[in-house]
Enzyme design. Structure first.
Site, PDB file in Angstrom:
ATOM      1  N   LYS A  11       0.824  -1.215   0.000  1.00 15.33           N
ATOM      2  CA  LYS A  11       0.000   0.000   0.000  1.00 15.33           C
ATOM      3  C   LYS A  11       0.859   1.267   0.000  1.00 15.33           C
ATOM      4  CE  LYS A  11      -3.402   2.859   0.724  1.00 15.33           C
ATOM      5  NZ  LYS A  11      -4.208   3.294  -0.408  1.00 15.33           N
ATOM      6  N   LYS A  23       0.510  11.986   5.321  1.00 20.97           N
ATOM      7  CA  LYS A  23       0.817  10.945   6.318  1.00 20.97           C
ATOM      8  C   LYS A  23       1.414   9.710   5.633  1.00 20.97           C
ATOM      9  CE  LYS A  23      -2.161   7.960   6.796  1.00 20.97           C
ATOM     10  NZ  LYS A  23      -3.236   6.994   6.938  1.00 20.97           N
TER      11      LYS A  23
END
Ligand code: NAD
Length: 326
Positions: A198, A273
């Protein structure tokens, strides 16, 4: 055994089994599923589980988010520990490492049902995955990582890609549930490997969104029509998700956040993030990520300009306003 000779612990376990059995709807494929985090992604994912016939037990710190799911038939909980005890599977879809970590501490503080499988679909660090897996397996239940790609459109249309980190048996145990929310459910390897995949994907996405924004802006400033140029890219070698499905220029992709002043979608704060997490794994694996680092700085500057809550395609807006060399 009669109820009178059961210990309080046995009685509690028996009543939870009864609640789960009574609230299971329809056929044998219907499960009790806990869902924590009902934001842009989670609300759509939980709705698709309801559509597939599962019984949903939900929690979010936002009351409107809970109300939205209650209107579709979900049961809202005040405490995640209760939610988990009534669930065969618990899915968490939360913003970041700190919130995911605290949420699991709270949810599992009073113990867990050993047959519950906890699935975290948030984007967090592979290290946190490994630490949560140890903690939760130490309490007797199972925990896997299953982050997703496909954005809000994929969450709405149940076409997400799930990247699963866990054992083969765990992958087989969760596959049918994940298939209610996604089209591709891939076993990436051991705990944390879903997140490894991811983070690499999102670093590419972050870079390609900047690339598409730069190229679209350059084309428009030269006098090209944005739609004509988008058609060219999308049938040429520059084609990518950011150009085709999620084009940052208003008016090019009807459903993209660019058409609603970059509201909703995937926030700039969240991609920033993710780039921070990618930077952490790049450091620990000694991998050079020059463009990933630059992209991180670009999105950080958007956050500093107060655009953290806007969709990350708002980076096009920045290009539009800047001049060469600034
Ligand atoms: P979001 O900010 O829209 O939703 C997060 C939800 O979590 C909100 O409803 C918030 O109220 C809730 N929340 C916050 N703290 C909580 C707590 N302690 N307990 C319960 N609920 C809490 O975020 P999102 O866009 O849905 O993303 C969620 C996760 O999925 C993130 O980790 C993100 O990186 C990842 N992700 C997002 C996308 C996307 O396109 N938006 C795509 C793939 C993955």
């Amino acid at each position: 055994m009669s109820l009178r000779v059961m210990s309080p612990a046995m009685l509690s376990a028996w009543s939870q089994t009864l609640v789960r059995a009574m609230s299971t709807q329809g056929g044998s494929g219907s499960k009790n599923i806990g869902f924590v985090g009902l934001g842009n992604m989670g609300a759509n994912m939980a709705s698709n589980l309801i559509k597939a016939g599962h019984k949903l037990h939900v929690y979010d710190i936002s009351k409107p988010a809970c109300d939205g799911l209650a209107a579709k038939g979900a049961t809202v909980y005040a405490k995640t520990s209760e939610l988990a005890k009534n669930s065969d599977f618990v899915i968490t879809m939360l913003p970041n490492n700190a919130i995911v970590d605290a949420s699991y501490d709270e949810m599992t503080a009073d113990g867990v049902n050993k047959d519950t499988i906890f699935i975290d679909s948030s984007t967090i660090s592979p290290e946190l995955v490994k630490s949560l897996q140890k903690k939760i397996s130490g309490k007797g239940a199972r925990f896997i990582d299953a982050p997703v790609s496909g954005g809000v459109p994929g969450a709405e249309q149940a076409t997400l890609t799930f990247m699963v980190g866990g054992t083969e048996a765990e992958y087989q145990a969760v596959k049918a549930v994940l298939e209610c929310m996604g089209k591709r459910i891939t076993h990436c390897g051991v705990y944390g490997m879903g997140q490894a995949a991811k983070l690499c994907n999102n670093m590419m996405l972050a870079i390609s969104m900047i690339g598409v924004s730069e190229a679209m802006n350059l084309a428009v400033r030269q006098g090209l029509d944005a739609n004509v140029f988008a058609e060219i890219i999308n049938s040429s070698t520059g084609r990518c998700w950011a150009s085709e499905i999620y084009n940052p220029v208003p008016g090019v992709c009807p459903t993209a956040p660019a058409n609603r002043d970059y509201a909703g979608g995937f926030s700039t704060a969240l991609i920033t993030k993710d780039l921070g997490l990618a930077s952490g794994v790049a450091n620990s694996s000694n991998s050079p990520i020059p463009l990933g680092s630059l992209a991180h700085k670009v999105y950080q500057s958007l956050c500093e300009k107060g655009l953290g809550n806007k969709d990350f395609s708002v980076v096009y807006d920045l290009m539009k306003k800047e001049k060469f060399g600034i």
